[in-house]
Design a protein around this motif. Structure first.
Motif, mmCIF file in Angstrom:
data_model
loop_
_atom_site.group_PDB
_atom_site.id
_atom_site.type_symbol
_atom_site.label_atom_id
_atom_site.label_comp_id
_atom_site.label_asym_id
_atom_site.label_seq_id
_atom_site.Cartn_x
_atom_site.Cartn_y
_atom_site.Cartn_z
ATOM 1 N N GLU A 67 0.831 -1.208 0.000
ATOM 2 C CA GLU A 67 0.000 0.000 0.000
ATOM 3 C C GLU A 67 0.866 1.260 0.000
ATOM 4 O O GLU A 67 0.572 2.226 -0.715
ATOM 5 N N GLU A 100 -5.278 4.482 -1.147
ATOM 6 C CA GLU A 100 -4.228 3.511 -0.765
ATOM 7 C C GLU A 100 -3.687 3.867 0.623
ATOM 8 O O GLU A 100 -3.382 2.982 1.420
ATOM 9 N N HIS A 103 -6.004 2.506 3.095
ATOM 10 C CA HIS A 103 -5.804 1.050 3.234
ATOM 11 C C HIS A 103 -4.612 0.776 4.154
ATOM 12 O O HIS A 103 -4.668 -0.102 5.023
ATOM 13 N N ILE A 178 -10.873 -3.897 1.401
ATOM 14 C CA ILE A 178 -9.776 -3.314 0.607
ATOM 15 C C ILE A 178 -9.778 -3.933 -0.793
ATOM 16 O O ILE A 178 -9.654 -3.216 -1.795
ATOM 17 N N GLU A 182 -9.731 -2.204 -4.506
ATOM 18 C CA GLU A 182 -8.671 -2.414 -5.514
ATOM 19 C C GLU A 182 -9.316 -2.832 -6.847
ATOM 20 O O GLU A 182 -8.847 -2.438 -7.918
#
Ligand SMILES: [Fe+2]
Ligand SMILES: [Fe+2]
Length: 198
Positions: A67, A100, A103, A178, A182
């Motif tokens: 990440e 990101e 995350h 997550i 993505e």
């Protein structure tokens, strides 16, 4: 005549499909209460935790590194994007960088909850990461590199979701969230490539 209980059926390997759903929830509450009082320093990690903790920390730290590398790559691309199609694409890169980062925060928080330490060291960061840091020479290459990285993240998160599974349903759920984002990122990048005919 007494009913045949679910337990008897399953003990004989005769459990009909779907029967497991109807099994009563049975837990030894007294033992759980006693265990909870021991090892209080372990916080959220109880004796019933189903994974090797050190292994769980290592797996999550590799996701954290991935990440962080993705944040850096998207940040670089958001500032470097240039050309007639660049502005909306630069904005997309900047938004992905922020997501990101979110995350990374979720994963770092979970590592701490599991009694570990999140590894933010810049030393060796890219070798701990699953995805590469590739700068890209133009808009098309940047989008392609980000798409490759997202596809790597999707596959590795899917594996991690499977690995944590029922042994750690909380981490599994975090990783599933997550993973879904993505997949959105990959979808958006592939749209950008097609719409802009870069
Ligand atoms: Fe991510
Ligand atoms: Fe992503």
């Amino acid at each position: 005549m007494a009913d045949i209980t679910t337990q008897q059926l399953s003990g004989q390997g005769l459990q009909p499909p779907g029967q497991a759903l109807r099994q009563p929830f049975v837990a030894d509450i007294k033992a759980i209460r006693e265990r909870a009082r021991q090892h209080m320093d372990d916080g959220a990690v109880t004796a019933g935790y189903g994974k090797d903790q050190a292994q769980a920390h290592a797996v999550l730290n590799s996701a954290l590194a991935t990440e962080l590398v993705c944040v850096l790559r998207y940040k670089r691309h958001s500032f470097m994007a240039a050309g007639i199609y660049a502005e909306p694409i630069a904005q997309e890169f900047a938004q992905h960088a922020a997501e990101e980062q979110a995350h990374a925060d979720l994963i770092a928080r979970r590592i701490v909850q599991l009694g570990g330490a999140p590894d933010f060291s810049p030393e060796g960061l890219s070798s701990r990461s699953h995805a590469d840091y590739v700068e890209g020479n133009n808009l098309k290459e940047m989008i392609q590199e980000n798409l490759v990285a997202e596809r790597i993240a999707i596959d590795t998160y899917r594996e991690m979701v499977r690995w944590f599974g029922d042994d750690d349903p909380t981490t599994k759920r975090i990783l599933e969230g997550i993973l879904a984002q993505e997949e959105e990122h990959a979808d958006e990048l592939s749209d950008l490539l097609q719409k802009n005919q870069l």
